[in-house]
Design a protein around this motif. Structure first.
Motif, PDB file in Angstrom:
ATOM      1  N   ALA A   1     -51.789  24.286  13.963  1.00 58.10           N
ATOM      2  CA  ALA A   1     -51.865  25.549  14.714  1.00 58.10           C
ATOM      3  C   ALA A   1     -53.257  25.743  15.304  1.00 58.10           C
ATOM      4  O   ALA A   1     -53.410  26.250  16.423  1.00 58.10           O
ATOM      5  CB  ALA A   1     -51.509  26.714  13.794  1.00 58.10           C
TER       6      ALA A   1
ATOM      7  N   CYS B   1     -41.636  25.870   8.424  1.00 58.60           N
ATOM      8  CA  CYS B   1     -41.947  24.585   9.061  1.00 58.60           C
ATOM      9  C   CYS B   1     -40.825  24.147  10.006  1.00 58.60           C
ATOM     10  O   CYS B   1     -41.084  23.416  10.969  1.00 58.60           O
ATOM     11  CB  CYS B   1     -42.198  23.524   7.993  1.00 58.60           C
ATOM     12  SG  CYS B   1     -43.735  23.786   7.066  1.00 58.60           S
TER      13      CYS B   1
ATOM     14  N   LEU C   1     -46.842  32.656  14.251  1.00 61.65           N
ATOM     15  CA  LEU C   1     -45.856  32.320  13.219  1.00 61.65           C
ATOM     16  C   LEU C   1     -46.506  32.248  11.842  1.00 61.65           C
ATOM     17  O   LEU C   1     -45.992  32.802  10.860  1.00 61.65           O
ATOM     18  CB  LEU C   1     -45.199  30.983  13.572  1.00 61.65           C
ATOM     19  CG  LEU C   1     -43.932  30.601  12.808  1.00 61.65           C
ATOM     20  CD1 LEU C   1     -42.780  31.528  13.163  1.00 61.65           C
ATOM     21  CD2 LEU C   1     -43.567  29.153  13.118  1.00 61.65           C
ATOM     22  N   LEU C   2     -47.652  31.580  11.776  1.00 53.55           N
ATOM     23  CA  LEU C   2     -48.365  31.438  10.501  1.00 53.55           C
ATOM     24  C   LEU C   2     -48.895  32.775   9.990  1.00 53.55           C
ATOM     25  O   LEU C   2     -48.742  33.112   8.807  1.00 53.55           O
ATOM     26  CB  LEU C   2     -49.529  30.472  10.671  1.00 53.55           C
ATOM     27  CG  LEU C   2     -49.327  29.016  10.248  1.00 53.55           C
ATOM     28  CD1 LEU C   2     -50.551  28.205  10.620  1.00 53.55           C
ATOM     29  CD2 LEU C   2     -49.084  28.916   8.757  1.00 53.55           C
TER      30      LEU C   2
ATOM     31  N   LEU D   1     -50.235  22.426   8.340  1.00 49.52           N
ATOM     32  CA  LEU D   1     -49.618  23.201   9.422  1.00 49.52           C
ATOM     33  C   LEU D   1     -50.651  24.112  10.075  1.00 49.52           C
ATOM     34  O   LEU D   1     -50.651  24.288  11.305  1.00 49.52           O
ATOM     35  CB  LEU D   1     -48.452  24.030   8.874  1.00 49.52           C
ATOM     36  CG  LEU D   1     -47.687  24.866   9.905  1.00 49.52           C
ATOM     37  CD1 LEU D   1     -47.085  23.977  10.992  1.00 49.52           C
ATOM     38  CD2 LEU D   1     -46.592  25.690   9.223  1.00 49.52           C
TER      39      LEU D   1
ATOM     40  N   ALA E   1     -41.626  26.008  13.037  1.00 49.96           N
ATOM     41  CA  ALA E   1     -42.882  25.547  13.631  1.00 49.96           C
ATOM     42  C   ALA E   1     -42.709  24.285  14.461  1.00 49.96           C
ATOM     43  O   ALA E   1     -43.373  24.124  15.502  1.00 49.96           O
ATOM     44  CB  ALA E   1     -43.917  25.309  12.530  1.00 49.96           C
ATOM     45  N   TRP E   2     -41.839  23.354  14.037  1.00 45.43           N
ATOM     46  CA  TRP E   2     -41.721  22.117  14.819  1.00 45.43           C
ATOM     47  C   TRP E   2     -41.177  22.394  16.223  1.00 45.43           C
ATOM     48  O   TRP E   2     -41.431  21.619  17.148  1.00 45.43           O
ATOM     49  CB  TRP E   2     -40.882  21.068  14.091  1.00 45.43           C
ATOM     50  CG  TRP E   2     -39.402  21.339  13.967  1.00 45.43           C
ATOM     51  CD1 TRP E   2     -38.743  21.750  12.857  1.00 45.43           C
ATOM     52  CD2 TRP E   2     -38.400  21.194  14.988  1.00 45.43           C
ATOM     53  NE1 TRP E   2     -37.398  21.894  13.116  1.00 45.43           N
ATOM     54  CE2 TRP E   2     -37.163  21.551  14.423  1.00 45.43           C
ATOM     55  CE3 TRP E   2     -38.436  20.806  16.331  1.00 45.43           C
ATOM     56  CZ2 TRP E   2     -35.977  21.541  15.141  1.00 45.43           C
ATOM     57  CZ3 TRP E   2     -37.243  20.791  17.046  1.00 45.43           C
ATOM     58  CH2 TRP E   2     -36.032  21.146  16.460  1.00 45.43           C
TER      59      TRP E   2
ATOM     60  N   LEU F   1     -47.723  29.394  17.648  1.00 43.79           N
ATOM     61  CA  LEU F   1     -47.724  28.772  16.327  1.00 43.79           C
ATOM     62  C   LEU F   1     -48.644  29.528  15.370  1.00 43.79           C
ATOM     63  O   LEU F   1     -48.350  29.662  14.179  1.00 43.79           O
ATOM     64  CB  LEU F   1     -48.153  27.304  16.436  1.00 43.79           C
ATOM     65  CG  LEU F   1     -47.957  26.432  15.187  1.00 43.79           C
ATOM     66  CD1 LEU F   1     -46.543  26.563  14.627  1.00 43.79           C
ATOM     67  CD2 LEU F   1     -48.267  24.977  15.504  1.00 43.79           C
TER      68      LEU F   1
END
Length: 339
Positions: free
Chosen positions: A192, A315, A228-229, A188, A318-319, A225
């Motif tokens: 990103a 996740c 988010l991580l 992931l 994230a998608w 993204l």
């Protein structure tokens, strides 16, 4: 895109649904209602019965304080046919029919249709790692269930400590679980990194953070993204759950293998008083007069189940930020008889 299926068979299958909880306890649907088991060494009275799934779940999670690990649906076509299991770990967006792994597989398909081979490959890798991590979490929970049954049938004392050879299989499944969770995290992170325009060598969360720390790349930290991580990871000074996952993984796989870690070297039974009677659960820990069980770290299944659930939520979020939609292909059966 429509994919034609030629080797297509229609038949009767048998399904059984089970709910997995921490502590080795499990729930299933019977002809009389939902049960939670095992609760004793008496095969004629080995479960508590509930009339509906809500009261069953409320008893396990709220009254017993158990962690919800996941749901397993087993399908069996026949004696000589391979079984199929559908496993769902922890929390997910129940408003969607697809879990995070299936959603990223759908993203991979759409990226392949668009000719974006690298994005398709990485989305596929992420999907597979999420799937396998779920299966390893399932297997860890099954090991706990076996250990609880053996402890009850062996009439182990509450608060006593014991070990056996089967614990090595449990440790092995924990190692595999952490490896797959960490691989999913890094796939992931690589996706990103693509969103942020990072070079190919930025292929893990650690390298993404290192790349972002350079002045000329810092502006890319605002890419959705990546945001988010980083929010799930936190900082070294104020770590969040994703960094905790990395710390556990590094300790177990690089510093102290679980089978050699004294803090999880034994099993013990805990007893819980409930409105329906006492119930027992099992956990890993360390026999120590200096460190009572209440002061020890959470049981690994409880903590890793929660981390797995967090990764599913991450996740799934994230998608929605992916470059391609999570639309799976359509399958159509094609007759091979010429009719």
């Amino acid at each position: 895109m429509v994919i034609e299926v030629t080797d297509f068979k229609v038949g009767t299958s048998y399904a059984m649904q089970e709910v997995y909880f921490s502590g080795g306890l499990r729930g299933s649907l019977t002809d009389h209602g939902w049960v939670i088991y095992p609760i004793s060494d008496d095969t004629n009275g080995d479960a508590f019965l509930f009339r509906d799934p809500r009261s069953h779940y409320k008893f396990a999670v709220e009254e017993c304080g158990l962690q919800f690990v996941g749901v397993c649906v087993q399908y069996q076509m026949g004696v000589n046919e391979p079984p199929m299991e559908v496993w769902e770990s922890g929390r997910r967006d129940l408003g969607r029919s697809l879990n995070a792994a299936d959603s990223w597989k759908a993203v991979s398909h759409q990226a392949a249709v668009a000719g974006d081979k690298e994005y398709s490959r990485l989305a596929s890798y992420l999907s597979v790692c999420l799937k396998i991590a779920g299966l390893r979490l399932r297997d860890v929970s099954r090991r706990y269930h076996d250990q609880l049954r053996w402890a009850l049938y062996g009439q182990k004392k509450v608060g006593g400590w014991f070990s056996n050879a089967a614990m090595l299989d449990l440790y092995a499944d924990f190692h595999s679980l952490l490896s797959e969770l960490s691989s999913a995290r890094d796939h992931l992170a690589r996706i990103a990194a693509i969103h942020g325009g990072a070079p190919e060598k930025v292929d893990s969360l650690a390298r993404l953070e290192e790349w972002l720390s350079k002045a000329n790349n810092s502006s890319q930290a605002s890419e959705p993204l990546i945001v988010l991580l980083l929010s799930a990871s936190g900082t070294k000074e104020q770590p969040c759950w994703l960094r905790r996952l990395g710390d556990i993984r590094n300790e177990m796989l690089h510093r102290i293998p679980m089978g050699a870690n004294k803090s999880v070297s034994f099993l013990t039974l805990e007893e819980i008083e409930t409105s329906m009677g006492n119930i027992k659960k099992i956990r890993l820990g360390e026999p120590s007069s200096e460190m009572p069980l209440s002061k020890q770290a959470p049981d690994p299944l409880v903590e890793l189940s929660e981390l797995s659930s967090n990764l599913e939520v991450l996740c799934s979020a994230a998608w929605k930020l992916a470059k391609y939609k999570a639309e799976p292909p359509r399958f159509e059966a094609k007759s091979t008889s010429g009719i």
